[in-house]
Design a protein around this motif. Structure first.
Motif, PDB file in Angstrom:
ATOM      1  N   UNK A   1       0.837  -1.179   0.000  1.00 18.66           N
ATOM      2  CA  UNK A   1       0.000   0.000   0.000  1.00 18.66           C
ATOM      3  C   UNK A   1       0.886   1.246   0.000  1.00 18.66           C
ATOM      4  N   UNK A   2       0.371   2.329  -0.510  1.00 16.37           N
ATOM      5  CA  UNK A   2       1.143   3.573  -0.533  1.00 16.37           C
ATOM      6  C   UNK A   2       1.302   4.124   0.876  1.00 16.37           C
ATOM      7  N   UNK A   3       2.291   5.013   1.049  1.00 12.72           N
ATOM      8  CA  UNK A   3       2.469   5.658   2.354  1.00 12.72           C
ATOM      9  C   UNK A   3       1.202   6.400   2.766  1.00 12.72           C
ATOM     10  N   UNK A   4       0.546   7.040   1.796  1.00  7.07           N
ATOM     11  CA  UNK A   4      -0.683   7.775   2.105  1.00  7.07           C
ATOM     12  C   UNK A   4      -1.779   6.831   2.593  1.00  7.07           C
ATOM     13  N   UNK A   5      -1.869   5.649   1.980  1.00  8.44           N
ATOM     14  CA  UNK A   5      -2.840   4.650   2.444  1.00  8.44           C
ATOM     15  C   UNK A   5      -2.543   4.231   3.880  1.00  8.44           C
ATOM     16  N   UNK A   6      -1.270   4.003   4.177  1.00  8.34           N
ATOM     17  CA  UNK A   6      -0.893   3.557   5.519  1.00  8.34           C
ATOM     18  C   UNK A   6      -1.170   4.639   6.561  1.00  8.34           C
ATOM     19  N   UNK A   7      -0.880   5.882   6.225  1.00  5.16           N
ATOM     20  CA  UNK A   7      -1.166   6.995   7.133  1.00  5.16           C
ATOM     21  C   UNK A   7      -2.660   7.111   7.391  1.00  5.16           C
ATOM     22  N   UNK A   8      -3.440   7.010   6.319  1.00  4.32           N
ATOM     23  CA  UNK A   8      -4.894   7.104   6.455  1.00  4.32           C
ATOM     24  C   UNK A   8      -5.447   5.955   7.304  1.00  4.32           C
ATOM     25  N   UNK A   9      -4.851   4.775   7.180  1.00  7.09           N
ATOM     26  CA  UNK A   9      -5.345   3.632   7.957  1.00  7.09           C
ATOM     27  C   UNK A   9      -5.109   3.846   9.451  1.00  7.09           C
ATOM     28  N   UNK A  10      -3.977   4.438   9.812  1.00  6.09           N
ATOM     29  CA  UNK A  10      -3.720   4.734  11.225  1.00  6.09           C
ATOM     30  C   UNK A  10      -4.722   5.759  11.730  1.00  6.09           C
ATOM     31  N   UNK A  11      -4.982   6.779  10.920  1.00  4.95           N
ATOM     32  CA  UNK A  11      -5.943   7.812  11.300  1.00  4.95           C
ATOM     33  C   UNK A  11      -7.325   7.216  11.540  1.00  4.95           C
ATOM     34  N   UNK A  12      -7.730   6.280  10.707  1.00 13.24           N
ATOM     35  CA  UNK A  12      -9.037   5.639  10.852  1.00 13.24           C
ATOM     36  C   UNK A  12      -9.079   4.769  12.111  1.00 13.24           C
ATOM     37  N   UNK A  13      -8.023   4.008  12.358  1.00 13.96           N
ATOM     38  CA  UNK A  13      -7.981   3.160  13.551  1.00 13.96           C
ATOM     39  C   UNK A  13      -8.058   3.991  14.831  1.00 13.96           C
ATOM     40  N   UNK A  14      -7.446   5.170  14.811  1.00 14.34           N
ATOM     41  CA  UNK A  14      -7.348   5.992  16.023  1.00 14.34           C
ATOM     42  C   UNK A  14      -8.353   7.141  16.048  1.00 14.34           C
ATOM     43  N   UNK A  15      -9.133   7.280  14.962  1.00 14.94           N
ATOM     44  CA  UNK A  15     -10.129   8.355  14.866  1.00 14.94           C
ATOM     45  C   UNK A  15      -9.465   9.722  15.057  1.00 14.94           C
ATOM     46  N   UNK A  16      -8.332   9.865  14.371  1.00 14.34           N
ATOM     47  CA  UNK A  16      -7.574  11.116  14.400  1.00 14.34           C
ATOM     48  C   UNK A  16      -7.561  11.755  13.020  1.00 14.34           C
ATOM     49  N   UNK A  17      -7.322  13.062  12.927  1.00 15.76           N
ATOM     50  CA  UNK A  17      -7.180  13.697  11.615  1.00 15.76           C
ATOM     51  C   UNK A  17      -5.971  13.139  10.868  1.00 15.76           C
ATOM     52  N   UNK A  18      -6.118  12.973   9.570  1.00 18.60           N
ATOM     53  CA  UNK A  18      -5.025  12.437   8.753  1.00 18.60           C
ATOM     54  C   UNK A  18      -3.786  13.319   8.865  1.00 18.60           C
TER      55      UNK A  18
END
Length: 320
Positions: A89-106
């Protein structure tokens, strides 16, 4: 091949059964696969609403290419590399996945991750994870999604918690062209799926009810997969509406293999050739798979193992 030539290749009226001889089949397959790669990149990078063609054009070309591979003999292509499977997955995908798991802004996660997401391991443990997740695992007849078929789908839903309980497990088998009744199911030595499991089943691309159910689940919840780039690549060329949902941000993949590599401290101390990030080896380290047990390589069983393992890792890192 340029974009206009790729569109022309995808739009051409070609009946695979009318092609004969290795040279003709090889030439057509290679043109198809080059066009699929070029068209996918062009469609995904175009501004939303300004795509030069419908993504159906790409999916239909992939369907045509599978028929070419069947005629040529998919087993003869086993060691020939292709372009339709993303390595990660792209770095942007990985960053977005962390944001979704933690309910934080990207943007907040992106700042923590740093350039090229080098410090994403820090971002993973900065905030607690929670929420309902869909897990999915696909068993297929080939590595490349424009050459083979999806034969098994496993899905499960879990609310992330120290001992989150999986609910609504689902499994489906998907049929193959009739030639495989005699030839045998490709990669059966891995997933142990036989013709008897698939006989009379609708192929994945023809099973509209299954497709709608999967798409609805993936657009409702973020999805986890171990090496999610594999499921992402296969669904892109096989699931109607997936590419559209992915581009619009309605579908968020989360890669548990990346989670393992980033936050399991044992991963960095183990030799690369021991494959420390495979689900089987990671699960043994976390105690969710016994030392004498093996990964099943069946959709639902692997999803369940993945969830139990990632939750054990989250608990060990105090991430709940």
């Amino acid at each position: 091949m340029d974009l206009s030539q790729a569109i022309e290749q995808a739009s051409a009226f070609v009946i695979p059964g009318f092609l004969s001889g290795d040279e003709a089949l090889t030439a057509e397959r290679r043109k198809n696969e080059e066009a699929i790669s070029l068209l996918t990149d062009a469609w995904m990078s175009a501004p939303a609403g300004s795509e030069p063609f419908s993504f159906d054009l790409v999916r239909n070309l992939a369907d045509r290419n599978r028929a070419i591979c069947d005629s040529f003999g998919i087993e003869r292509l086993r060691n020939e590399s292709g372009t339709s499977l993303a390595r990660r997955l792209s770095d942007e995908d990985l960053i977005r996945s962390v944001a979704v798991l933690q309910h934080r802004p990207v943007e907040e996660v992106r700042r923590s991750a740093g350039p090229q997401a080098r410090d994403l391991n820090v971002a993973y443990v900065e905030a607690p994870v929670s929420g309902m997740i869909c897990g999915i695992d696909l068993e297929t007849t080939d590595r490349y999604p424009d050459r083979g078929y999806i034969v098994n789908v496993g899905m499960e839903f879990v609310k992330l918690a120290p001992k989150g309980k999986a609910e609504r497990g689902y499994v489906a088998y998907c049929g193959l062209p009739d030639i495989y009744e005699e030839k045998g199911v490709p990669l059966s030595e891995v997933h142990h799926i036989s013709w008897g499991d698939l006989a009379g089943k609708l192929p994945f691309r023809e099973n509209r009810d299954l497709q709608k159910a999967i798409l609805s689940s993936l657009e409702t919840f973020p999805f986890m997969a171990h090496n999610a780039a594999f499921e992402d690549s296969w669904l892109m060329l096989n699931l109607d509406g997936y590419a559209e949902g992915r581009k619009a941000g309605r579908i968020i993949p989360i890669d548990t293999r990346d989670i393992c590599r980033r936050i399991d401290p044992e991963y960095r101390t183990l030799p690369h050739d021991s494959r420390p990030a495979t689900l089987e080896n990671w699960a043994r380290r976390r105690g969710t798979l016994k030392k004498d047990e093996k990964e099943r390589h069946l959709g639902l069983e692997d999803v369940d193992l993945m969830f139990r393992t990632v939750e054990a890792e989250f608990a060990a890192r105090n991430m709940f």
